[in-house]
Scaffold this motif. Structure first.
Motif, mmCIF file in Angstrom:
data_model
loop_
_atom_site.group_PDB
_atom_site.id
_atom_site.type_symbol
_atom_site.label_atom_id
_atom_site.label_comp_id
_atom_site.label_asym_id
_atom_site.label_seq_id
_atom_site.Cartn_x
_atom_site.Cartn_y
_atom_site.Cartn_z
ATOM 1 N N LEU A 1 0.837 -1.209 0.000
ATOM 2 C CA LEU A 1 0.000 0.000 0.000
ATOM 3 C C LEU A 1 0.873 1.260 0.000
ATOM 4 O O LEU A 1 0.669 2.179 -0.794
ATOM 5 N N TYR A 2 1.844 1.303 0.907
ATOM 6 C CA TYR A 2 2.705 2.478 1.006
ATOM 7 C C TYR A 2 3.584 2.593 -0.243
ATOM 8 O O TYR A 2 3.879 3.693 -0.706
ATOM 9 N N GLY A 3 4.011 1.445 -0.772
ATOM 10 C CA GLY A 3 4.793 1.465 -2.010
ATOM 11 C C GLY A 3 3.997 2.116 -3.132
ATOM 12 O O GLY A 3 4.516 2.926 -3.905
ATOM 13 N N VAL B 1 -1.061 13.938 6.153
ATOM 14 C CA VAL B 1 -2.154 14.300 7.051
ATOM 15 C C VAL B 1 -2.825 13.023 7.568
ATOM 16 O O VAL B 1 -3.135 12.139 6.773
ATOM 17 N N TYR B 2 -3.066 12.960 8.877
ATOM 18 C CA TYR B 2 -3.538 11.758 9.580
ATOM 19 C C TYR B 2 -2.397 10.728 9.581
ATOM 20 O O TYR B 2 -2.544 9.605 9.103
ATOM 21 N N CYS B 3 -1.255 11.115 10.151
ATOM 22 C CA CYS B 3 -0.025 10.335 9.946
ATOM 23 C C CYS B 3 0.192 9.219 10.949
ATOM 24 O O CYS B 3 1.114 8.412 10.769
ATOM 25 N N GLY C 1 3.655 7.861 12.033
ATOM 26 C CA GLY C 1 4.607 8.387 11.047
ATOM 27 C C GLY C 1 5.077 7.373 10.018
ATOM 28 O O GLY C 1 6.102 7.583 9.370
ATOM 29 N N THR C 2 4.328 6.288 9.875
ATOM 30 C CA THR C 2 4.767 5.243 8.946
ATOM 31 C C THR C 2 4.934 5.785 7.522
ATOM 32 O O THR C 2 6.012 5.675 6.939
ATOM 33 N N ILE C 3 3.879 6.384 6.989
ATOM 34 C CA ILE C 3 3.967 6.882 5.613
ATOM 35 C C ILE C 3 4.961 8.041 5.545
ATOM 36 O O ILE C 3 5.746 8.135 4.605
ATOM 37 N N VAL D 1 0.760 15.286 10.489
ATOM 38 C CA VAL D 1 -0.228 15.772 11.457
ATOM 39 C C VAL D 1 -1.039 14.590 11.976
ATOM 40 O O VAL D 1 -1.482 13.751 11.190
ATOM 41 N N GLU D 2 -1.274 14.588 13.288
ATOM 42 C CA GLU D 2 -1.988 13.466 13.904
ATOM 43 C C GLU D 2 -2.600 13.919 15.226
ATOM 44 O O GLU D 2 -2.003 14.710 15.947
ATOM 45 N N ILE D 3 -3.772 13.366 15.546
ATOM 46 C CA ILE D 3 -4.518 13.829 16.717
ATOM 47 C C ILE D 3 -4.064 13.175 18.030
ATOM 48 O O ILE D 3 -4.193 13.771 19.101
ATOM 49 N N LYS E 1 -5.797 18.329 15.782
ATOM 50 C CA LYS E 1 -6.782 17.960 14.776
ATOM 51 C C LYS E 1 -6.319 18.522 13.433
ATOM 52 O O LYS E 1 -6.003 19.719 13.353
ATOM 53 N N ALA E 2 -6.320 17.694 12.423
ATOM 54 C CA ALA E 2 -5.878 18.150 11.102
ATOM 55 C C ALA E 2 -6.681 19.374 10.675
ATOM 56 O O ALA E 2 -6.136 20.311 10.089
ATOM 57 N N GLU E 3 -7.973 19.383 11.021
ATOM 58 C CA GLU E 3 -8.844 20.487 10.589
ATOM 59 C C GLU E 3 -8.512 21.788 11.317
ATOM 60 O O GLU E 3 -8.984 22.854 10.947
ATOM 61 N N GLU E 4 -7.699 21.699 12.375
ATOM 62 C CA GLU E 4 -7.238 22.924 13.043
ATOM 63 C C GLU E 4 -5.786 23.233 12.678
ATOM 64 O O GLU E 4 -5.437 24.383 12.410
ATOM 65 N N VAL F 1 -3.090 12.105 2.251
ATOM 66 C CA VAL F 1 -4.061 12.007 3.345
ATOM 67 C C VAL F 1 -4.431 10.539 3.532
ATOM 68 O O VAL F 1 -4.546 9.795 2.567
ATOM 69 N N ASP F 2 -4.587 10.153 4.788
ATOM 70 C CA ASP F 2 -4.970 8.773 5.126
ATOM 71 C C ASP F 2 -5.944 8.846 6.299
ATOM 72 O O ASP F 2 -5.615 8.456 7.414
ATOM 73 N N PRO F 3 -7.147 9.376 6.052
ATOM 74 C CA PRO F 3 -8.061 9.669 7.158
ATOM 75 C C PRO F 3 -8.753 8.420 7.716
ATOM 76 O O PRO F 3 -8.737 7.377 7.062
HETATM 77 N N1 SAH Z 1 -1.223 7.088 8.099
HETATM 78 C C1 SAH Z 1 -1.193 6.272 9.289
HETATM 79 C C2 SAH Z 1 -2.500 6.302 10.101
HETATM 80 C C3 SAH Z 1 -3.776 6.231 9.349
HETATM 81 S S1 SAH Z 1 -5.205 5.912 10.320
HETATM 82 C C4 SAH Z 1 -0.830 4.847 8.949
HETATM 83 O O1 SAH Z 1 -0.939 4.430 7.797
HETATM 84 O O2 SAH Z 1 -0.417 4.116 9.839
HETATM 85 C C5 SAH Z 1 -5.888 7.476 10.606
HETATM 86 C C6 SAH Z 1 -5.185 8.267 11.670
HETATM 87 O O3 SAH Z 1 -5.867 9.515 11.790
HETATM 88 C C7 SAH Z 1 -5.193 7.658 13.060
HETATM 89 O O4 SAH Z 1 -3.882 7.606 13.554
HETATM 90 C C8 SAH Z 1 -6.054 8.620 13.891
HETATM 91 O O5 SAH Z 1 -5.624 8.732 15.230
HETATM 92 C C9 SAH Z 1 -5.876 9.919 13.152
HETATM 93 N N2 SAH Z 1 -6.946 10.928 13.279
HETATM 94 C C10 SAH Z 1 -8.269 10.723 13.452
HETATM 95 N N3 SAH Z 1 -8.935 11.887 13.442
HETATM 96 C C11 SAH Z 1 -8.004 12.865 13.257
HETATM 97 C C12 SAH Z 1 -8.079 14.305 13.149
HETATM 98 N N4 SAH Z 1 -9.248 14.933 13.228
HETATM 99 N N5 SAH Z 1 -6.937 14.973 12.947
HETATM 100 C C13 SAH Z 1 -5.738 14.328 12.844
HETATM 101 N N6 SAH Z 1 -5.623 12.981 12.950
HETATM 102 C C14 SAH Z 1 -6.737 12.265 13.150
#
Ligand code: SAH
Length: 457
Positions: A295-297, A314-316, A319-321, A335-337, A363-366, A384-386
């Motif tokens: 997937l990451y590849g 975004v939504y990291c 930090g894998t990706i 960015v991660e919550i 929060k990514a939205e902030e 993005v990986d929400p």
């Molecule tokens: N990219 C990462 C995680 C993806 S899962 C990976 O592949 O491993 C989605 C991530 O979004 C989760 O870590 C979750 O904690 C985070 N998340 C959920 N809502 C968020 C928000 N509003 N802002 C930032 N991160 C959020």
């Protein structure tokens, strides 16, 4: 239209699979019936359980003539557990179903006429792939201690210590913990009364390192004879962390916020494509590491980095990706919550000697709007990986203002992805390529990566 009533039994041909892997059939009058555990091509007898004007939910009573795509479901509790919605469907057809789900969502919700799909990347062996499992603990009707899974949409536990999607070692761990609970009379948590101690047993395995974490979620801050439990668990090869997660809330959220180490480390380590990752119990980590590398590849290929770019992840999570990207980019910002996940992310960067990354908690939205307004955030590529609900509108709006060349969208819910793709489309972006990667064999869950490119005007 003919009248249907509750408890009526009818015969039905199943013609499609719904969003949650349920079979869908239509009667001659055009009345739709959703039937869990039925597959396209089956002819079935169903009992109508919930009847609405245009449709009903039916219970599968008998398969009168099986679909040619049916296979023997190897798990004894597949139907009762409900976690493997597609276990009785051939793997090839499972993959076709997932790819089609993404295509249809992009057409219907995303408004894309002919989605540019690349062939789905399936698993070599769609079993034993999960590196994480959370087993609720309780009593059965005869008063015996059990661990297993919640039956679909309920909170009654289907006993199962050897789920075929999980690691083989889970069984030994559960046997050890349950024997210890029996010996010392430690009661499982009872959701109805809020009494009892052990709620869940969370197990995580680093498939490439062999490290194992066992985390007991308890309604309290300690367990009797913790040391004895830890000593017994240490006999299992690979055991690296025995932890307690404290959750005293009357809630169905599994994990509480506090974690205490009983023995060993407070985390485990795993490796993906040569990068080490430290994983805490509260952090998100992809559950299928072999497919995660693919997937990451794919995400990296779509990002098409030359080494100069500024990339936002975004939504990291941990930090894998971000770290995958950092090896090929100029600079990466994640960015991660969840604060613990960002702690892991920073340590992971240091652990791997990767210096061109920076992480933001919030929060990514902030965080994104703030970075845009205060620091003139810029990006050549945004990944993005929400979570399943997709991207927040403020995230999408900020991305449109920042106007990166490319957006790589990784999604575990094609419907919300398609909704977001439409918004990005209205902002001047087009879908270039789409690829599904099967991360969740035997289930209806679907993961995909989408390359979204800024249109040149
Ligand atoms: N990219 C990462 C995680 C993806 S899962 C990976 O592949 O491993 C989605 C991530 O979004 C989760 O870590 C979750 O904690 C985070 N998340 C959920 N809502 C968020 C928000 N509003 N802002 C930032 N991160 C959020």
């Amino acid at each position: 239209m003919a009248e249907y009533r509750k408890n009526q039994e009818i015969e039905l041909g199943i013609s499609a699979l719904g969003n949650e892997g349920e079979g869908i059939g239509r009667t001659r009058e055009g009345f739709t019936v959703f039937v869990k555990d039925a597959l396209p091509g089956d002819r079935v007898r169903v009992k109508l359980m919930k009847v609405k004007k245009q449709y009903a939910f039916g219970r599968l009573m008998e398969i009168l003539c099986p679909s040619p795509d049916r296979v023997d479901a190897p798990c004894s509790c597949a139907r009762a557990c409900g976690g493997c919605q597609l276990q009785a469907l051939s793997y090839e057809k499972q993959l076709a179903y997932k790819e089609n789900k993404v295509r249809q969502d992009l057409i219907r919700i995303g408004g894309i006429e002919n989605p540019p799909m690349e062939p789905i990347i399936g698993m070599e062996i769609p079993w034993r792939y999960r590196n994480k499992a959370q087993f609720p603990v309780g009593w059965d009707k005869k008063g015996r201690l059990i661990a297993g899974f919640y039956a679909g949409r309920t909170h009654s536990i289907v006993p199962q210590r050897d789920c075929l999607l999980g690691a083989e070692v889970n069984r030994r761990i559960l046997d050890t913990v349950l024997a210890y609970m029996e010996q010392y009379g430690i009661p499982p948590y009872d959701e109805k009364t809020g009494s009892g101690l052990v709620r869940h047993i969370l197990i995580r395995c680093g498939f490439s390192t062999g490290e194992i974490m066992v985390c007991l979620v308890v309604n309290g801050d300690r367990l009797p004879e913790e040391g004895i439990l830890a000593a017994r668990l240490q006999e299992i090869p690979g055991m690296a962390a025995v932890l307690l997660n404290i959750n005293r809330e009357r809630t169905n959220v599994i994990l509480g916020e506090t974690v205490r180490t009983v023995w060993g480390k407070s985390y485990i380590t795993d490796m993906l494509d040569g990068i080490s990752f430290r994983i805490s119990p509260l952090s998100f980590y992809q559950i299928n590491p072999r497919q995660t590398e693919k997937l990451y590849g794919q995400a990296l290929e779509y990002a098409a980095l030359t080494g100069q770019e500024t990339v936002w992840d975004v939504y990291c999570g941990i930090g894998t990706i971000s770290l995958f990207l950092a090896r090929r980019a100029g600079r990466v910002r994640g960015v991660e919550i969840i604060p613990q996940a960002i702690e892991d992310a920073r340590r992971n960067a240091a652990l791997n000697g990767i210096e061109n990354v920076e992480f933001f908690v919030g929060k990514a939205e902030e965080v994104l709007p703030e970075q845009y307004e205060k620091n003139g955030m810029r990006a050549d590529v945004v990944v993005v990986d929400p979570p399943r609900k997709g991207c927040d509108r403020a995230v999408l709006d900020t991305i449109l203002k920042v106007a990166p060349q490319r957006i790589v969208y990784i999604s575990c819910d094609p419907a919300t992805m398609a909704r977001d793709v439409k918004i990005l489309g209205e902002g001047g972006y087009g879908v270039e390529k789409v690829r599904c990667v099967d991360m969740f064999g035997e289930t209806c869950h679907t993961e995909c990566v989408v390359l979204i490119q800024r249109k040149h005007i």
